[in-house]
Design a protein around this motif. Structure first.
Motif, PDB file in Angstrom:
ATOM      1  N   CYS A 292       0.834  -1.217   0.000  1.00 32.95           N
ATOM      2  CA  CYS A 292       0.000   0.000   0.000  1.00 32.95           C
ATOM      3  C   CYS A 292       0.861   1.256   0.000  1.00 32.95           C
ATOM      4  CB  CYS A 292      -0.977   0.009   1.175  1.00 32.95           C
ATOM      5  SG  CYS A 292      -0.252   0.510   2.735  1.00 32.95           S
ATOM      6  N   ILE A 324      -7.327   3.784  -0.098  1.00 33.71           N
ATOM      7  CA  ILE A 324      -6.189   4.686  -0.282  1.00 33.71           C
ATOM      8  C   ILE A 324      -6.273   5.355  -1.651  1.00 33.71           C
ATOM      9  CG2 ILE A 324      -3.681   4.824  -0.452  1.00 33.71           C
ATOM     10  CD1 ILE A 324      -3.503   2.537   1.512  1.00 33.71           C
ATOM     11  N   ARG A 338      -0.884  10.375   0.378  1.00 30.05           N
ATOM     12  CA  ARG A 338      -1.931   9.358   0.358  1.00 30.05           C
ATOM     13  C   ARG A 338      -3.079   9.808   1.255  1.00 30.05           C
ATOM     14  NH1 ARG A 338       0.923   4.495   2.699  1.00 30.05           N
ATOM     15  NH2 ARG A 338       2.522   6.024   3.229  1.00 30.05           N
ATOM     16  N   VAL A 340      -6.022   8.389   3.186  1.00 26.39           N
ATOM     17  CA  VAL A 340      -6.382   7.066   3.690  1.00 26.39           C
ATOM     18  C   VAL A 340      -7.704   7.166   4.437  1.00 26.39           C
ATOM     19  CG1 VAL A 340      -5.672   5.115   5.122  1.00 26.39           C
ATOM     20  CG2 VAL A 340      -3.945   6.483   3.927  1.00 26.39           C
TER      21      VAL A 340
END
Length: 954
Positions: A292, A324, A338, A340
């Motif tokens: 990830c 994500i 990112r 999330v």
């Protein structure tokens, strides 16, 4: 910000980047350590920026240190403005000018001596009782080369601001500085001042996708920043909702540190309980798979899903699902953040057991502490307020509000009923959400405040109190009204535009449907020989004449009527609630008489305008598109047969009614007899010329009437209740066909099928179950199905937010269709805490004008940029020319479909096209010359703005 090894700047480790939500609205709300680039194009703009700064400093009681050369033109501007503001409330000694020339040696600034003297001046301001310190640098006066500038910025960041928290402002021209110096100053400043307004600095993110003209980069950069901020302004409420009410989410930077989290994430993890908002290592809070962290390929930039574990500060763990999104970092090049989103498997929080309720409440308050806070007893007595709330109402300190009772609320509210209603909601429900109340400030001015509140204890407890988070939305509402007006009105004449006209025709048709005796008319007006005016007098005077013509037309109709500028020299008048055709004729003759009076031109003999008018009455119509088509056809006949006259088109209402009755009765039989067919239009990945999927479009092969397009029979299917089985059939057939193609042709990622949902589906139960059963029956992977719905559904369907989330739980993709028609779908997303949209389709009517107007070019570009920042992919619909495709490629649009590639095809031909494309990706435009529609072959009078390939959502 600090220097990296390559000489570029990056965010300092201990400072959290300021998110878009926290962008100061004006100079009265900037904070210590804020860094602003005040860019100006001339001295007048420098004065506007500085004036706005000093007026804000007066409200904040801030000490202003202005570092400037007394011999510069800018200094003379500052002195003049300083003298003026001293007469309008600026304290004597509140602004101190600081000459950097005294600390230069051999033409270079001696930084240690200069900064030591600057620190002394900051301390002097604090000793004089000022509440804040602002330091502005006139960069022209400093004469710094690039390395000296970087040394100064590094010292300011790594030591000076820690010892002396101050707002830093850099004043520099947009032209004249070396490009590296210009870029360095922008990269250092999270905020930029343009025309007196503070904007979020997105440089250099947009430059990757927006080609700058040679020698004009600075202007392009500033233009890009302003365009980005305008879009963010329109969608600010969406981001506020995510921070206040959205699911648990956090922002992780390229160093794998959590740099921002919202309220729900704080509740879930315990972050922020100790009052610290410094970056936190992502791995210390969430355990996730190593993949990830990897930057996805271009084909994987959509949201990705992983399983993980979350840890609280009490060392509790629980399983979670991580969604994500990767997005470019606005603070520097080649870095990715990112976003999330975290969803717990069992409950929204892991730390509910034994958690003290009051701690949770005050943690929630802490999350929003920069907003107005007020705590009120059940009887309306103010127990506590913060200074932000006091500032909203013009009170110098909080003490003036504490202890005020219900009588104060009634006096301060413009409407006492609003006040009573809010406290009644508190008593009955224990909370209020986005409750707006107009209140009078201390100076008598009204302010619109928005309250989000909850009960601090049990409602039946006599000692119960209520805590409210308050936001001043006065300017926001005013801005929203302006944006709304711009979205639905013509910029030249101020008349309603096509989008608003279509809405009003639809409303009139609904009214006529409910009341059998209701009658209205639609008139299509075209100014005769207006091209001659353009050619003879020029576009500027022609535009002035159009404004005058529009005023005459608008003044000739009744208050209940709508006059719209349809485009160029064409206008459409909706004459509502008429008695008969003679009343419509009377109104149109008033328009003709008004236009017969000469319009003076350049003080000379005036221009007499005649107008050809096509007229239709509403009897027998059920579609706004049909009425406009027939009114346009009638106008064409008036123009060819009797220029300057009125032609009333009299369709045989009995024949139209008979046709509709026939279709209504035949729909059920058609489904049983297999008369419905699906055509498939390919959707191409722009970078790669690869087919990534198809859109399924329904057709009816009627045994007597021939091939029928959806706009003729889908409204009838909705009316007689056949839309549910028809949609189920479309879903089943389309998914089955796509599963067949996937088995025959390997593609990575797998091919997708897009199916449009009809508006009526959203108010009918069983949609989610229908989709689920089709997926199970056909074996199609959920992510291979894209469900498209119009932006209009967001605006008019009450339960669509809940329904979309239920559909998303099936793991299908969701797409907003027809973006750009009428209203902003992204604005309507503000109504919902979190709507997981995967794709956005820009309507063919917008794409078709890309090469005609810079306004449409900028609209498409800003839409793509905003969508990408939210993790949403963009599809351009109705691409017909290579020039349009080239522009979309430059703007980094993801996908395209249209006649340039292929018209909608039957499944057999679509399969052949897919086979050839997968074998040879260069086989992208196989039939462009044959398939692109030729406008000149349209029959005279055909409605010219009808899309080439019509379809009504399915």
């Amino acid at each position: 910000m600090c220097l990296s090894h390559d000489g570029n700047f990056s965010w300092p480790e201990k400072q959290t980047p300021i998110m878009i939500l926290n962008t100061p609205k004006n100079f009265s709300s900037i904070q210590p350590r804020d860094r602003l680039a005040m860019v100006y194009s001339n001295l007048d703009e420098l004065q506007v920026n500085s004036r706005a700064h000093w007026l804000g400093a007066m409200k904040r009681e801030a000490f202003c240190i202005s570092i400037t050369n007394p011999e510069s033109n800018g200094h003379a501007c500052f002195q003049s403005m300083h003298k003026e503001l001293l007469e309008h409330g600026l304290r004597k000694g509140q602004v101190e000018f600081f000459d950097p020339q005294k600390y230069m040696k051999y033409g270079k600034l001696v930084l240690p001596v200069f900064l030591e003297k600057l620190e002394q001046k900051v301390e002097t301001g604090i000793q004089q009782g000022f509440r804040a310190v602002d330091i502005s640098f006139d960069m022209v006066s400093l004469h710094l080369v690039l390395q000296e500038l970087r040394d100064l910025l590094q010292i300011i960041t790594n030591g000076f601001l820690e010892r002396h928290p101050s707002a830093i402002l850099f004043q520099f021209p947009q032209d004249g500085l070396p490009s590296e110096t210009f870029n360095t100053l922008l990269e250092f400043s999270p905020f930029i001042v343009l025309g007196g307004r503070i904007r979020r600095n997105t440089h250099p993110l947009p430059l990757e996708n927006y080609p700058a003209k040679p020698g004009n980069q600075a202007r392009e950069v500033l233009h890009v920043i302003e365009q980005w901020n305008q879009v963010m302004d329109q969608n600010a409420a969406l981001f506020t909702l995510l921070d206040k009410h959205g699911p648990a989410l956090c922002l992780v930077d390229h160093q794998d540190e959590i740099i921002h989290w919202n309220q729900a994430f704080a509740v879930l993890t315990g972050l922020g309980q100790d009052g610290i908002r410094a970056p936190v290592p992502f791995a210390s809070v969430i355990e996730s798979p190593t993949e990830c962290d990897d930057l996805p390929s271009d084909s994987e930039l959509q949201r990705r899903t992983f399983s993980g574990k979350i840890r609280t500060r009490d060392d509790k763990e629980g399983p979670v699902t991580l969604y994500i999104h990767h997005m470019p970092e606005t603070a520097g090049r080649n870095f990715w953040n990112r976003l999330v989103v975290v969803r717990g498997h069992d409950s929204p929080t892991l730390d509910q057991d034994g958690e003290d309720q009051s701690e949770l409440q005050y943690r929630r308050l802490f999350e929003m502490s920069r907003r107005g806070l007020v705590r009120v007893s059940a009887g309306g007595v103010i127990l506590h307020v913060n200074q932000t709330f006091a500032d909203m109402l013009g009170y110098k300190n909080q003490e003036g509000l504490r202890g005020q009772d219900m009588n104060w609320w009634k006096r301060s509210c413009v409407s006492a009923n609003q006040c009573r209603a809010m406290f009644q909601k508190f008593q009955e429900h224990g909370s209020v959400s986005k409750y707006e109340m107009e209140m009078l400030a201390a100076d008598g001015q009204s302010r619109l405040l928005q309250f989000d509140g909850f009960s601090a204890g049990k409602r039946d407890d006599p000692g119960c109190s209520f805590i409210a988070v308050v936001e001043d939305v006065t300017e926001q509402k005013s801005s929203d009204q302006k944006l709304l007006h711009q979205a639905f009105h013509d910029h030249l004449t101020g008349l309603p535009n096509k989008a608003l006209l279509m809405d009003r025709i639809d409303m009139a048709l609904q009214q006529a449907k409910r009341k059998k005796d209701s009658l209205f008319a639609l008139a299509f007006l075209d100014i005769d020989n207006f091209k001659t005016v353009n050619d003879r007098y020029g576009h500027l005077l022609a535009d002035q004449l159009l404004v005058k013509i529009s005023q005459v037309i608008a003044n000739s109709v009744r208050n209940v009527d709508t006059v719209s500028r349809f485009g160029g020299d064409e206008f459409v008048a909706l004459l509502d609630g008429i008695e008969d055709e003679s009343e419509a004729m009377s109104i149109l003759n008033r328009i003709r008489e008004g236009l017969s009076i000469p319009f003076p031109v350049n003080g000379q003999r005036g221009i007499v305008c005649t107008v050809s008018i096509g007229l239709v009455l509403s009897m027998g119509y059920t579609s706004a598109t049909e009425m406009l088509r027939d009114a346009d056809m009638a106008m064409y006949k008036a123009k060819t047969q009797n220029k300057g006259g009125i032609h009333l088109l009299r369709p045989t209402s009995g024949r139209l009614a008979h046709r509709r009755d026939t279709l209504m009765n035949d729909i059920s039989r058609a489904l049983d007899h297999g008369e419905f067919w699906l055509h498939y239009q390919p959707i191409y990945q722009i970078n790669g010329n690869r087919i990534i999927g198809f859109e399924a479009l329904i057709r009816w092969k009627h045994p007597k009437l021939g091939l029928l397009l959806p706009d003729e029979f889908l409204p009838l299917a909705e009316k007689n209740g056949q839309i549910i089985p028809l949609t189920h059939w479309v879903l089943g057939d389309a998914c089955s066909q796509m599963r067949t193609w996937q088995l025959n042709y390997t593609s990575e990622p797998p091919l997708t099928i897009s199916v449009n949902l009809f508006l009526d589906q959203f108010s009918t139960p069983g949609l989610v179950e229908s989709v689920q059963s089709v997926l199970e029956a056909t074996g199609l992977d959920e992510r291979s199905l894209k469900l498209e719905f119009s932006g209009k559904a967001l605006a008019i369907t009450e339960n669509i937010g809940e329904l979309l989330i239920r559909l998303k739980e099936l793991d299908v993709q969701l797409s907003i269709d027809d973006f750009g028609l009428g209203c902003s779908a992204l604005l309507h997303l503000q109504r919902y805490p979190f709507v997981p949209i995967d794709n956005l389709k820009i309507d063919r009517s917008v794409i078709g004008r890309l090469t005609d107007s810079n306004d449409y070019l900028e609209m498409v570009w800003t839409t793509i940029m905003l969508a990408h920042s939210l993790g949403i992919e963009v599809v351009a619909e109705g691409v017909e020319t290579r020039q349009q495709l080239s522009l979309l490629q430059e703007m980094n649009c993801d996908y395209a479909q249209g006649y340039l590639f292929s018209k909608p095809l039957e499944s057999r031909l679509a399969g052949k096209l897919l086979h050839k494309n997968l074998q040879n990706p260069h086989y992208a435009f196989p039939r462009a010359k044959n398939l692109a529609p030729e406008r000149k072959t349209l029959e005279p009078g055909m409605y010219r703005n009808i899309p080439d390939e019509q379809h009504f959502l399915i």
